[in-house]
Design an enzyme around this catalytic site. Structure first.
Site, PDB file in Angstrom:
ATOM      1  N   SER A  15      45.226  38.382  31.874  1.00  0.00           N
ATOM      2  CA  SER A  15      45.945  37.948  30.778  1.00  0.00           C
ATOM      3  C   SER A  15      47.100  39.132  30.933  1.00  0.00           C
ATOM      4  CB  SER A  15      45.562  39.166  28.859  1.00  0.00           C
ATOM      5  OG  SER A  15      45.269  40.986  29.804  1.00  0.00           O
ATOM      6  N   HIS A 112      47.198  49.931  36.629  1.00  0.00           N
ATOM      7  CA  HIS A 112      46.237  50.612  36.367  1.00  0.00           C
ATOM      8  C   HIS A 112      45.437  50.758  34.736  1.00  0.00           C
ATOM      9  CE1 HIS A 112      42.339  52.594  37.388  1.00  0.00           C
ATOM     10  NE2 HIS A 112      42.568  53.571  36.790  1.00  0.00           N
ATOM     11  N   ASP A 148      44.375  53.126  43.748  1.00  0.00           N
ATOM     12  CA  ASP A 148      45.555  53.500  42.309  1.00  0.00           C
ATOM     13  C   ASP A 148      46.198  54.886  42.077  1.00  0.00           C
ATOM     14  OD1 ASP A 148      43.613  51.967  41.231  1.00  0.00           O
ATOM     15  OD2 ASP A 148      41.912  53.431  40.295  1.00  0.00           O
TER      16      ASP A 148
HETATM   17  C1  GRF Z   1      43.757  45.804  33.086  1.00  0.00           C
HETATM   18  O1  GRF Z   1      42.906  45.910  32.094  1.00  0.00           O
HETATM   19  C2  GRF Z   1      44.306  45.853  34.387  1.00  0.00           C
HETATM   20  O2  GRF Z   1      44.847  46.946  33.706  1.00  0.00           O
HETATM   21  C3  GRF Z   1      43.417  46.144  35.287  1.00  0.00           C
HETATM   22  O3  GRF Z   1      41.974  45.214  35.124  1.00  0.00           O
HETATM   23  C4  GRF Z   1      42.448  44.638  34.370  1.00  0.00           C
HETATM   24  C5  GRF Z   1      42.748  43.313  34.227  1.00  0.00           C
HETATM   25  O4  GRF Z   1      42.803  42.712  32.884  1.00  0.00           O
HETATM   26  N1  GRF Z   1      43.927  46.064  36.506  1.00  0.00           N
HETATM   27  P1  GRF Z   1      44.200  40.655  33.359  1.00  0.00           P
HETATM   28  O5  GRF Z   1      43.118  39.889  34.090  1.00  0.00           O
HETATM   29  O6  GRF Z   1      44.618  41.240  33.262  1.00  0.00           O
HETATM   30  O7  GRF Z   1      43.374  40.400  31.631  1.00  0.00           O
END
Ligand code: GRF
Length: 217
Positions: A15, A112, A148
């Site tokens: 996403s 993150h 991180d």
């Molecule tokens: C997100 O919450 C991002 O912060 C973390 O992993 C998740 C990935 O979600 N690193 P998406 O695949 O971008 O929907």
């Protein structure tokens, strides 16, 4: 100014990747998404990238087992072959070696789902709820060898509600992610960030209003 060529690395639904692709469609956006790479075959984001007309490739990390650097050498080769200038990690579930991070020093960013340096690692929303923090959020930062960590480019915060579930909180934080990731890439790709003593600064403005939670009614 020529648009910077960006690769997005994913492992899942993508996403944030979609948010970056949509932002990059604007004529005045300083980056173009040249390539999406997943380390997991069949990751949901791959089909979304292809549907958006973006080249999507899979380089499976699993066959490389514990040889992280061998996987990364392959990854690096593909990035270089596509003239990639900046790398965005977007839900890329693979720890990167110092070797790979060095190749992309100052040119690789990550999102993150927490207000770093709080809640590094996994299960950030559950841990924030268990601690009873009242403000939570997301961070975009440059990638350094330590997980991180790295200079913070932008953060976005949400108020935590008494009746929150981790899913509800995650959804509100995700909406913030979809806003700060494209904005952060805009800053980095247009050369508007700089490092001063390990701290990232930019020419972007900062709002005066405070986020206070809870608010007394
Ligand atoms: C997100 O919450 C991002 O912060 C973390 O992993 C998740 C990935 O979600 N690193 P998406 O695949 O971008 O929907």
């Amino acid at each position: 100014m020529a648009k910077r060529r960006v690769a997005i690395l994913i492992s899942g639904r993508g996403s944030n990747m979609t948010a970056l692709i949509e932002a990059a469609a604007a004529a005045d956006y300083p980056a173009q998404i040249a390539l999406v790479i997943s380390n997991i075959a069949g990751a949901g984001g791959l089909a979304k990238a292809s549907a958006a007309g973006i080249k999507a490739e899979t380089i499976e990390s699993k066959p490389f087992g514990k040889d992280r650097e061998a996987f990364e050498r392959k990854l690096h080769e593909v990035l270089v072959a596509h003239d990639v200038e900046l790398v965005c990690l977007a839900g890329f579930l693979r720890l990167l070696t110092p070797w790979f991070v060095r190749q992309w020093d100052g040119r690789m960013i990550n999102i993150h789902p927490a207000l770093l340096p709080s809640y590094k690692g996994l299960h950030t929303h559950e841990r924030a709820l268990a601690d009873g923090v009242k403000i939570h959020g997301a961070t975009v930062h440059f990638v350094v060898p330590e997980m991180d960590s790295g200079p913070i480019i932008m953060q976005g915060a949400v108020a935590v509600r008494d009746d929150d579930t981790s899913d509800a909180l995650a959804a509100r934080v995700l909406a913030v992610e979809h806003s700060i990731y494209p904005d952060s890439l805009r800053l980095v790709a247009s050369g508007r960030t700089r490092l001063e003593n390990g701290v990232c600064k930019s020419d972007a403005g900062s709002p005066d209003d405070a986020l206070i939670a809870p608010t007394i009614i």
